[in-house]
Scaffold this motif. Sequence first.
Motif: not given
Length: 222
Positions: A200-210
């Motif tokens: 979930w933390r990573i998903s908040e990066h605009p360059g990542i789709s989770l």
Amino acid sequence: MSKRDTKFRVLVCIHTPQNIPTIINLLEASNTTKKSPICIYILHLVELTGRTSAMLIVHDTRKPDCPALNRTQAQSDHIINAFENYEQHVGCVSVHPLTAISPYFTMHEDICHLAEDKRVAYIIVPFHKQQTVDGGMEATKMAYITINQNVLANAPCSVGILVDRGLNGSNRLVANQCSHHVAMLFFGGPNDREALSYAWRISEHPGISLIAMQFVPGDTNF
């Protein structure tokens, strides 16, 4: 489970400078913010050879650079400089470099003891294989398998084995567009919940789709 609004502590293990670009890209994907900074303990793992004693070296990054006395120190200096530069160019990140010099068969003890002492949420260790030019995977050192297995069996926290399949310097994150797709496979248990929190933390990066996928027991009675 680590909370996204608190300092995220992670212990990252490195065997050689070749691990640096992939790990930095992973840390960039971790979406550090003022509300959720990251504290990174960088541990350079060095095999003990000769008659010297095992040791854990805590590096003082404030001291001026000195000429390297041997290959091991040169590698450690290169690793320290790379992550110092990363710390200076990325806000809300604190880096603490260390070097563990010990036999391969006890190296997991240094990793686990340090993780417990620093109260980290994650240990990240490199996979024992690296990607080849043609896209295949080749083993680096077979001793890395034993280290990873021992860390998994004895770690006081969650462990991630970082498999480099292109997350290196040539495939960097792009801030304004989705450049990476991440899949989170959730089976249950505390380790998966910790991994879900990280996802979930990573998903908040605009360059990542989770994409998160939950697996539940099926009905075996047909």
